[in-house]
Design a protein around this motif. Structure first.
Motif, mmCIF file in Angstrom:
data_model
loop_
_atom_site.group_PDB
_atom_site.id
_atom_site.type_symbol
_atom_site.label_atom_id
_atom_site.label_comp_id
_atom_site.label_asym_id
_atom_site.label_seq_id
_atom_site.Cartn_x
_atom_site.Cartn_y
_atom_site.Cartn_z
ATOM 1 N N UNK A 143 -20.737 -109.472 -33.761
ATOM 2 C CA UNK A 143 -21.993 -109.144 -33.069
ATOM 3 C C UNK A 143 -22.362 -107.680 -33.325
ATOM 4 N N UNK A 144 -21.370 -106.793 -33.302
ATOM 5 C CA UNK A 144 -21.653 -105.371 -33.544
ATOM 6 C C UNK A 144 -22.186 -105.161 -34.966
ATOM 7 N N UNK A 145 -21.622 -105.881 -35.934
ATOM 8 C CA UNK A 145 -22.093 -105.740 -37.323
ATOM 9 C C UNK A 145 -23.529 -106.260 -37.443
ATOM 10 N N UNK A 146 -23.814 -107.377 -36.799
ATOM 11 C CA UNK A 146 -25.171 -107.947 -36.878
ATOM 12 C C UNK A 146 -26.180 -106.970 -36.259
ATOM 13 N N UNK A 147 -25.812 -106.404 -35.096
ATOM 14 C CA UNK A 147 -26.699 -105.414 -34.447
ATOM 15 C C UNK A 147 -27.057 -104.292 -35.410
ATOM 16 N N UNK A 148 -26.018 -103.760 -36.083
ATOM 17 C CA UNK A 148 -26.250 -102.618 -36.988
ATOM 18 C C UNK A 148 -27.178 -103.022 -38.141
ATOM 19 N N UNK A 149 -26.951 -104.208 -38.656
ATOM 20 C CA UNK A 149 -27.807 -104.670 -39.752
ATOM 21 C C UNK A 149 -29.256 -104.801 -39.260
ATOM 22 N N UNK A 150 -29.416 -105.352 -38.065
ATOM 23 C CA UNK A 150 -30.770 -105.531 -37.522
ATOM 24 C C UNK A 150 -31.495 -104.190 -37.379
ATOM 25 N N UNK A 151 -30.739 -103.142 -37.106
ATOM 26 C CA UNK A 151 -31.365 -101.818 -36.967
ATOM 27 C C UNK A 151 -31.755 -101.221 -38.324
ATOM 28 N N UNK A 152 -31.087 -101.678 -39.379
ATOM 29 C CA UNK A 152 -31.374 -101.113 -40.700
ATOM 30 C C UNK A 152 -32.522 -101.824 -41.424
ATOM 31 N N UNK A 153 -32.682 -103.123 -41.146
ATOM 32 C CA UNK A 153 -33.657 -103.859 -41.961
ATOM 33 C C UNK A 153 -35.035 -103.865 -41.321
ATOM 34 N N UNK A 154 -36.045 -103.855 -42.215
ATOM 35 C CA UNK A 154 -37.433 -104.006 -41.766
ATOM 36 C C UNK A 154 -37.939 -105.338 -42.305
ATOM 37 N N UNK A 155 -38.807 -105.978 -41.534
ATOM 38 C CA UNK A 155 -39.356 -107.251 -41.995
ATOM 39 C C UNK A 155 -39.056 -108.353 -41.001
ATOM 40 N N UNK A 156 -38.972 -109.559 -41.525
ATOM 41 C CA UNK A 156 -38.786 -110.698 -40.630
ATOM 42 C C UNK A 156 -37.539 -111.471 -41.047
ATOM 43 N N UNK A 157 -36.889 -112.049 -40.056
ATOM 44 C CA UNK A 157 -35.712 -112.833 -40.401
ATOM 45 C C UNK A 157 -35.331 -113.802 -39.293
ATOM 46 N N UNK A 158 -34.837 -114.956 -39.741
ATOM 47 C CA UNK A 158 -34.002 -115.809 -38.897
ATOM 48 C C UNK A 158 -32.736 -115.932 -39.734
ATOM 49 N N UNK A 173 -29.403 -114.785 -35.609
ATOM 50 C CA UNK A 173 -30.242 -113.714 -35.068
ATOM 51 C C UNK A 173 -31.659 -113.961 -35.541
ATOM 52 N N UNK A 174 -32.625 -113.397 -34.821
ATOM 53 C CA UNK A 174 -34.005 -113.587 -35.290
ATOM 54 C C UNK A 174 -34.919 -112.404 -34.992
ATOM 55 N N UNK A 175 -35.895 -112.243 -35.857
ATOM 56 C CA UNK A 175 -37.041 -111.366 -35.606
ATOM 57 C C UNK A 175 -38.213 -111.926 -36.416
ATOM 58 N N UNK A 176 -39.247 -112.329 -35.712
ATOM 59 C CA UNK A 176 -40.491 -112.803 -36.338
ATOM 60 C C UNK A 176 -40.350 -114.010 -37.261
ATOM 61 N N UNK A 177 -39.261 -114.737 -37.148
ATOM 62 C CA UNK A 177 -39.123 -116.008 -37.851
ATOM 63 C C UNK A 177 -38.500 -116.969 -36.843
#
Ligand code: M6R
Length: 608
Positions: A143-158, A173-177
């Protein structure tokens, strides 16, 4: 667009993943793959082409043992369709595997940095940066690794993710997908959409932006991007898997064309009560309706075409200025927001990236947003101030039919409501409109009866290179949709033109035998449209006209005529579109094309 499925439980995962992916085929894809934990390592199969290739390769999943896994159907954005670019994507050690839906916008910057650190990229995808970033940040805590990745990437993802040293969990994890989580007695699941998991459960959690989930066989744990645990409530899906199956029809599109009387009836009936239009979910007082100064309708594709019709109706009936805009244009055009503006976002899926961005843009400027949405609980439905659902049920075919018809019905109701409150129509006119509105479902049924006639006509045009659809006013709006329907599934080039505009350039394309479909349902401009028909006929066009019963004299001008039953001019679209949908369907069928899954297209366009 891409589809994601994940499962962890006590059954073999691979067949469940393949089955789930098959229910997401409608979204559009060009390659597919699955990864499962087989007891000692993560194994993967992925191939370009249809899911059946993967199914054959793995003997329906049998060759891939293991009770947890993730699967993916890919619709190429970065990197052409190929085995290598297909998902899942491994890191070098094969200890982390990822499936991704969306676009990582800063991937090339991230890729360069990762390459400098020695990470080797094997695919052309943006997704691969995710798996290397996870490797970079992983220190035993997924979970900690996923959090860090989410902070680095821009755009949309599921995302669906597996870590080899956490074999009893899958992560997402998701953002805008879109991404949902299903809870069942045989294990837990993730998916891009409900049909993928409906066979196993009705209990579903909708993931919100920047949420992470960790699934084990028994538990589902949600976290926010700060790693804090979240408490979420599941919702119960109340529709049946049958609604998302073909039910004896050759294609989903035909089934959905036939479901239109029900879709329209279900959208209208609950909102017509004791001679009134009651739209409680509108959340607007009569005072607010009276003080609305402008409406902006924003949407994409067919939903935009429904919006164009909405403009004519709302302006005509309720005398309120209406702008209609394509979501991809609206979001970057810096529009002028006036007080008293209502934005209406129309979307079947409720997940269209541009429409969602336009919604946020409008809300950020303090504009009230009403969503007209088909998929319950979708992103647009959740983020709009108010949502008016179209009750079309799940729509699977890429070419929309019943959802479009239900959108029209919702717009009619809205226009009638606004007109009544703003007193721009009389009680008698309102009563007439209501009578005509209630008749639409059975009139659609009547038009469906002409399917053989349309099929015979369609068969004459299988080899056509290009066609035109023309009309004025609401007939122009119908032309837009008729033309899109044809081109998206038949691959015949087709253009919709405002009939009076044709002579300003485009008529030079009309030659001997060119098929021109002329819409002539609007009495106010009927004679003008006839003149435009004559213009194209003079240049050799073959004209198929769609007009109202009672206009038999048109047969002297047009070569082939389809009559629609009498209705109020505002509602003509709902009837005239039926023969055009059938025409597109039969041309596609006759050309031997994949009607439900046309090339290059996706059902739910979750990237810009
Ligand atoms: O899900 P949405 O209604 O937001 O989708 C909008 C368009 O992508 C969609 O209507 C598309 O144009 C259809 N393929 C048309 O049949």
């Amino acid at each position: 667009m891409c589809g994601i499925v994940g499962y962890i439980g006590d059954k073999q995962a691979a067949p469940i993943l393949l089955d789930g992916l098959s229910k997401l085929e409608y979204r559009g894809y060009d390659s597919a793959g699955i990864a499962v934990f087989d007891g000692s390592r993560i194994i993967m199969e992925k191939v370009m082409g249809r899911l059946k290739v993967l199914d054959e390769l793995t003997e329906g999943g049998k060759t891939m043992p293991g009770i947890s896994g993730i699967g993916h159907t890919r619709w190429a954005t970065h990197g052409s369709p190929s085995d290598t670019n297909a998902h899942p994507h491994f890191n070098k050690e094969h200890s982390i595997v990822v499936v991704h839906n969306g676009i990582i916008e800063n991937y090339s910057k991230l890729k360069k940095k990762l390459e400098r650190k020695g990470y080797e990229f094997v695919s052309e995808t943006d997704t691969e940066v995710l798996v290397h970033l996870l490797t970079e940040y992983y220190d035993g805590n997924p979970v900690a690794a996923i959090e860090k990745v989410m902070r680095r990437v821009e755009g949309s993802y599921a995302l669906g993710i597996m870590f080899k040293d956490h074999p009893h969990h899958i992560y997402a994890a998701r953002k805008d997908s879109p991404l949902i989580v299903g809870q069942s007695s045989m294990g837990n699941l993730i998916a891009s959409d409900v049909p993928a998991i409906l066979k196993y459960t009705r209990s579903v959690y909708y993931m919100e932006n920047e949420e992470i989930v960790c699934l084990s066989k028994e538990n589902i744990r949600f976290y926010n991007i700060d790693g804090e645990a979240l408490v979420k409530e599941p919702v119960t899906i109340d529709w049946d898997i049958d609604a998302a199956e073909k039910g004896g029809y050759e294609h989903f599109m035909l089934k959905e064309i036939y479901e239109q009387p029900k879709a329209v009836r279900d959208t209208i009936s609950p909102r017509l009560k004791n001679g009134e239009v009651v739209i409680e979910e509108l959340g607007m007082t009569d005072e607010e309706i009276r003080h609305t100064r402008k409406i902006i309708i924003i949407a994409c594709g067919s939903a935009y075409h429904a919006g164009v019709t909405g403009k004519y109706i709302l302006e005509g009936m309720a005398r309120i200025p209406v702008e209609v805009d394509l979501a991809s244009e609206f979001r970057y055009r810096n529009p002028i927001y006036e007080e008293g503006t209502l934005a209406i976002i129309i979307s079947q899926s409720g997940e269209t990236a541009d429409s969602l961005a336009a919604l946020r843009e409008a809300r950020n400027h303090g504009v009230r947003v009403l969503g007209i949405v088909n998929v319950v609980g979708s992103s647009i439905a959740r983020e709009a101030d108010n949502v008016m659902y179209t009750w079309a049920g799940p729509e699977i075919s890429v070419a929309t039919t019943k959802a479009y018809s239900a959108q029209l019905a919702a717009l009619y109701l809205l226009a009638m409501k606004f007109a009544k409150v703003r007193e721009t129509i009389t009680q008698e006119e309102f009563a007439e409109l209501q009578k005509d509105l209630e008749k639409i479902p059975e009139q659609i049924e009547q038009l469906l009866g002409m399917k053989e006639k349309i099929q015979r006509f369609a068969n004459r045009y299988l080899a056509a290179d290009h066609m035109f659809f023309i009309g004025r006013g609401i007939d122009y709006a119908i032309s837009l949709e008729g033309s899109l329907k044809l081109k998206e599934i038949s691959y015949i080039h087709s253009e919709a033109y405002a009939a009076g505009e044709l002579k300003h350039g485009t008529i030079s394309l009309v030659e001997e035998g060119t098929l021109v479909v002329a819409l002539a349902t609007q009495e106010k401009v009927y004679s003008k449209t006839i003149s435009n028909i004559v213009e194209v006929k003079t240049r050799g066009a073959f004209v198929m006209a769609v007009t109202n019963e009672g206009h038999e004299e048109i047969e002297k001008t047009a070569d082939y005529v389809i009559y629609i039953p009498k209705t109020n001019a505002y509602f003509a679209n709902s009837l005239a579109i039926i023969p055009l949908q059938l025409f597109a369907y039969y041309v596609s069928l006759g050309r031997g094309l994949d009607v439900d899954k046309p090339r290059n297209l996706a059902k739910s366009v979750t990237v810009e």
